[in-house]
Design a protein around this motif. Structure first.
Motif, PDB file in Angstrom:
ATOM      1  N   ASP A  24      45.471   7.048  -3.920  1.00 30.14           N
ATOM      2  CA  ASP A  24      45.706   6.283  -2.696  1.00 30.14           C
ATOM      3  C   ASP A  24      44.870   6.742  -1.514  1.00 30.14           C
ATOM      4  N   ARG A  25      43.892   7.616  -1.768  1.00 30.03           N
ATOM      5  CA  ARG A  25      42.965   7.947  -0.687  1.00 30.03           C
ATOM      6  C   ARG A  25      41.992   6.781  -0.503  1.00 30.03           C
ATOM      7  N   PRO A  26      41.431   6.622   0.714  1.00 28.66           N
ATOM      8  CA  PRO A  26      40.561   5.464   0.970  1.00 28.66           C
ATOM      9  C   PRO A  26      39.421   5.321  -0.034  1.00 28.66           C
ATOM     10  N   TYR A  27      39.340   4.172  -0.667  1.00 31.30           N
ATOM     11  CA  TYR A  27      38.290   3.801  -1.603  1.00 31.30           C
ATOM     12  C   TYR A  27      38.267   4.661  -2.866  1.00 31.30           C
ATOM     13  N   GLU A  28      39.388   5.292  -3.158  1.00 30.07           N
ATOM     14  CA  GLU A  28      39.537   6.008  -4.427  1.00 30.07           C
ATOM     15  C   GLU A  28      40.090   5.009  -5.448  1.00 30.07           C
ATOM     16  N   LEU A  29      39.369   4.809  -6.528  1.00 27.83           N
ATOM     17  CA  LEU A  29      39.640   3.683  -7.414  1.00 27.83           C
ATOM     18  C   LEU A  29      40.763   3.936  -8.422  1.00 27.83           C
ATOM     19  N   ASN A  30      41.613   2.921  -8.564  1.00 28.69           N
ATOM     20  CA  ASN A  30      42.538   2.822  -9.685  1.00 28.69           C
ATOM     21  C   ASN A  30      41.968   1.734 -10.597  1.00 28.69           C
ATOM     22  N   ILE A  31      41.507   2.117 -11.769  1.00 29.53           N
ATOM     23  CA  ILE A  31      40.901   1.182 -12.712  1.00 29.53           C
ATOM     24  C   ILE A  31      41.899   0.958 -13.840  1.00 29.53           C
ATOM     25  N   ILE A  32      42.395  -0.272 -13.944  1.00 31.98           N
ATOM     26  CA  ILE A  32      43.511  -0.560 -14.838  1.00 31.98           C
ATOM     27  C   ILE A  32      43.163  -1.754 -15.733  1.00 31.98           C
ATOM     28  N   GLY A  33      43.121  -1.524 -17.025  1.00 28.50           N
ATOM     29  CA  GLY A  33      42.915  -2.604 -17.973  1.00 28.50           C
ATOM     30  C   GLY A  33      44.250  -3.090 -18.503  1.00 28.50           C
ATOM     31  N   ILE A  34      44.362  -4.392 -18.716  1.00 36.01           N
ATOM     32  CA  ILE A  34      45.576  -4.974 -19.291  1.00 36.01           C
ATOM     33  C   ILE A  34      45.192  -5.670 -20.590  1.00 36.01           C
ATOM     34  N   ARG A  35      45.700  -5.150 -21.702  1.00 33.12           N
ATOM     35  CA  ARG A  35      45.468  -5.802 -23.001  1.00 33.12           C
ATOM     36  C   ARG A  35      46.520  -6.886 -23.178  1.00 33.12           C
ATOM     37  N   SER A  36      46.088  -8.120 -23.291  1.00 30.38           N
ATOM     38  CA  SER A  36      47.002  -9.255 -23.367  1.00 30.38           C
ATOM     39  C   SER A  36      47.645  -9.356 -24.745  1.00 30.38           C
ATOM     40  N   SER A  37      48.573 -10.280 -24.858  1.00 32.13           N
ATOM     41  CA  SER A  37      49.271 -10.504 -26.129  1.00 32.13           C
ATOM     42  C   SER A  37      48.440 -11.347 -27.091  1.00 32.13           C
ATOM     43  N   SER A  38      47.329 -11.885 -26.617  1.00 30.10           N
ATOM     44  CA  SER A  38      46.510 -12.759 -27.444  1.00 30.10           C
ATOM     45  C   SER A  38      45.899 -11.999 -28.619  1.00 30.10           C
ATOM     46  N   THR A  39      45.934 -12.602 -29.790  1.00 31.42           N
ATOM     47  CA  THR A  39      45.285 -12.024 -30.968  1.00 31.42           C
ATOM     48  C   THR A  39      44.070 -12.849 -31.383  1.00 31.42           C
ATOM     49  N   VAL A  40      43.623 -13.721 -30.475  1.00 24.09           N
ATOM     50  CA  VAL A  40      42.417 -14.508 -30.737  1.00 24.09           C
ATOM     51  C   VAL A  40      41.213 -13.599 -30.556  1.00 24.09           C
ATOM     52  N   SER A  41      40.432 -13.435 -31.590  1.00 26.09           N
ATOM     53  CA  SER A  41      39.298 -12.523 -31.505  1.00 26.09           C
ATOM     54  C   SER A  41      38.130 -13.169 -30.784  1.00 26.09           C
ATOM     55  N   ASP A  42      37.262 -12.321 -30.272  1.00 28.50           N
ATOM     56  CA  ASP A  42      35.994 -12.722 -29.671  1.00 28.50           C
ATOM     57  C   ASP A  42      36.114 -13.406 -28.318  1.00 28.50           C
ATOM     58  N   LYS A  43      37.266 -13.300 -27.646  1.00 26.60           N
ATOM     59  CA  LYS A  43      37.422 -13.925 -26.341  1.00 26.60           C
ATOM     60  C   LYS A  43      37.685 -12.874 -25.261  1.00 26.60           C
ATOM     61  N   PHE A  44      37.215 -13.163 -24.047  1.00 29.46           N
ATOM     62  CA  PHE A  44      37.462 -12.286 -22.905  1.00 29.46           C
ATOM     63  C   PHE A  44      38.820 -12.663 -22.308  1.00 29.46           C
ATOM     64  N   ASP A  45      39.879 -12.342 -23.035  1.00 31.15           N
ATOM     65  CA  ASP A  45      41.223 -12.764 -22.643  1.00 31.15           C
ATOM     66  C   ASP A  45      42.086 -11.621 -22.125  1.00 31.15           C
ATOM     67  N   ASP A  46      41.460 -10.491 -21.793  1.00 32.44           N
ATOM     68  CA  ASP A  46      42.149  -9.396 -21.124  1.00 32.44           C
ATOM     69  C   ASP A  46      41.672  -9.358 -19.669  1.00 32.44           C
ATOM     70  N   VAL A  47      42.238  -8.467 -18.869  1.00 37.13           N
ATOM     71  CA  VAL A  47      41.810  -8.364 -17.473  1.00 37.13           C
ATOM     72  C   VAL A  47      41.677  -6.904 -17.053  1.00 37.13           C
ATOM     73  N   LEU A  48      40.801  -6.682 -16.104  1.00 40.20           N
ATOM     74  CA  LEU A  48      40.640  -5.362 -15.510  1.00 40.20           C
ATOM     75  C   LEU A  48      40.966  -5.475 -14.026  1.00 40.20           C
ATOM     76  N   HIS A  49      41.906  -4.636 -13.562  1.00 40.33           N
ATOM     77  CA  HIS A  49      42.285  -4.588 -12.150  1.00 40.33           C
ATOM     78  C   HIS A  49      41.603  -3.381 -11.510  1.00 40.33           C
ATOM     79  N   LEU A  50      40.989  -3.604 -10.372  1.00 42.13           N
ATOM     80  CA  LEU A  50      40.379  -2.532  -9.595  1.00 42.13           C
ATOM     81  C   LEU A  50      41.107  -2.497  -8.258  1.00 42.13           C
ATOM     82  N   CYS A  51      41.874  -1.437  -8.014  1.00 43.09           N
ATOM     83  CA  CYS A  51      42.718  -1.358  -6.818  1.00 43.09           C
ATOM     84  C   CYS A  51      42.387  -0.113  -6.019  1.00 43.09           C
ATOM     85  N   TYR A  52      42.378  -0.260  -4.684  1.00 43.68           N
ATOM     86  CA  TYR A  52      42.119   0.895  -3.827  1.00 43.68           C
ATOM     87  C   TYR A  52      42.652   0.625  -2.423  1.00 43.68           C
ATOM     88  N   ALA A  53      42.984   1.699  -1.746  1.00 41.90           N
ATOM     89  CA  ALA A  53      43.428   1.617  -0.355  1.00 41.90           C
ATOM     90  C   ALA A  53      42.224   1.746   0.571  1.00 41.90           C
TER      91      ALA A  53
END
Length: 261
Positions: A24-53
Motif C-alpha cells: 500500500d505504499r505509493p505506486y507499489e504494485l499488487n499484481i493479481i491474476g484471476i484464473r477463471s472457471s472456463s475450461t475452453v483452451s486457447d482463449k484469453f479468458d482470465d484477467v490480471l489486476h494491477l492495483c496500487y495506491a
C-alpha cells in the motif's frame, strides 16, 4: 481499463481475507491474476489486476485480459517430459523482476521458485492436474502475446507463462513496474487466485470481468461503446459512475480513464 477508488479495490480485500500480503505504499504494485472457471483452451479468458495506491491515498486498478493457462499447442506438445506447466495458485512473494523474456524484450521474469502443475494432456481443467506438482525455476514469466494489437488465440504464446492479450496493456504494466522498481527495487510479488478463492465471488467482485468483458474483448473500448455517439461529458461521467456502482466494483470515488488501443 483504469478505475480509481477512494479506498482499496475489492480484489485487494480478497487478499486481506486470505491472509495474503498487500502493498500500500505509493505506486507499489499488487499484481493479481484471476484464473477463471472456463475450461475452453486457447482463449484469453482470465484477467490480471494491477492495483496500487497513490500519495493522495486513492487507489488505481487496471484490468487486463490475459491467460494464466498454456495454449493448446504446448498442451499437446509439452516442452518438459513431465508435462506442460500450469502455475499453481498462490502468492509468489518477490518472485518476479524486470528482465528479458527469452532474451528478446522487457517483461516480468521469474526470480524465485514457483510451483506448477504438470499436464500431459490437452485439457485445461485444473482440477484434473492437482496431483502432479513441481517447484523450481521454469521460466514462468509475465509477458505479452503479439507485439501488435490484441491477440485472439493463445496458441504458442504460452507454455505456462502468464500472458497479456493486448500489447498496450502490457506496455502500461511495464511502465508502472519501472516506476515501482525505482522506488522499491526490482522485485515484484505475483498472486494467482483461483475463481473459488475465499471471498472472491465472481458475481460480486468481478462483474466487470463476467458481465462486460468477453474473451478477447478490449474492455475500455467495450465500455466506450455503451456511451452515446457524441457523449455529453457530464452525462458520460454519471453513466460510468452508475455503471460501476451497479456492477459493484468499488465504493467512493469512481471515474474511468480510457486508453485507446
Amino acid at each position: 481499463m483504469n478505475l480509481q477508488f477512494s479506498k482499496s479495490p475489492k480484489i485487494v480485500d480478497v487478499l486481506h481475507q486470505n491472509g495474503l500480503k498487500i502493498y500500500d505504499r505509493p505506486y507499489e504494485l499488487n499484481i493479481i491474476g484471476i484464473r477463471s472457471s472456463s475450461t475452453v483452451s486457447d482463449k484469453f479468458d482470465d484477467v490480471l489486476h494491477l492495483c496500487y495506491a497513490t500519495e493522495l491515498g486513492t487507489w488505481h486498478q487496471h484490468i487486463y485480459p490475459c491467460t494464466t493457462d498454456p495454449g493448446t499447442y504446448f498442451l499437446n506438445h509439452p516442452m518438459n517430459k513431465s508435462g506442460t506447466a500450469l502455475l499453481k495458485h498462490g502468492q509468489y512473494e518477490k518472485g518476479y523482476q524486470l528482465g528479458l523474456h527469452r532474451g528478446k524484450y522487457k517483461a516480468l521474469v521469474q526470480r524465485k521458485p514457483v510451483t506448477v502443475y504438470r499436464s500431459k494432456n490437452a485439457s485445461t481443467n485444473i482440477d484434473s492436474k492437482t496431483k502432479h506438482t513441481q517447484t523450481g525455476y521454469f521460466g514462468i514469466n509475465i509477458h505479452h502475446a503479439s507485439g501488435n494489437g490484441t491477440s485472439e488465440d493463445v496458441n504458442r504464446w504460452s507454455a505456462g507463462c502468464q500472458v497479456i492479450a493486448n500489447i498496450n496493456d502490457f506496455k502500461e504494466l511495464i511502465q508502472l513496474a519501472e516506476k515501482h522498481a525505482k522506488r522499491y527495487g526490482n522485485n515484484f510479488t505475483y498472486t494467482l487466485l483461483d475463481y473459488r478463492t475465499k471471498g472472491y465471488n465472481p458475481e460480486k467482485y468481478s462483474n466487470v470481468e463476467n458481465k462486460i468483458l468477453k474473451p478477447n474483448t478490449n474492455i475500455s473500448e467495450h465500455i466506450e461503446n455503451l456511451l452515446p455517439t457524441k457523449p455529453n461529458t457530464q452525462k458520460a461521467g454519471l453513466l460510468i459512475a452508475g455503471l460501476t456502482a451497479v456492477l459493484g466494483i468499488g465504493t467512493g470515488i469512481y471515474y474511468f480513464t480510457s486508453n485507446n488501443k
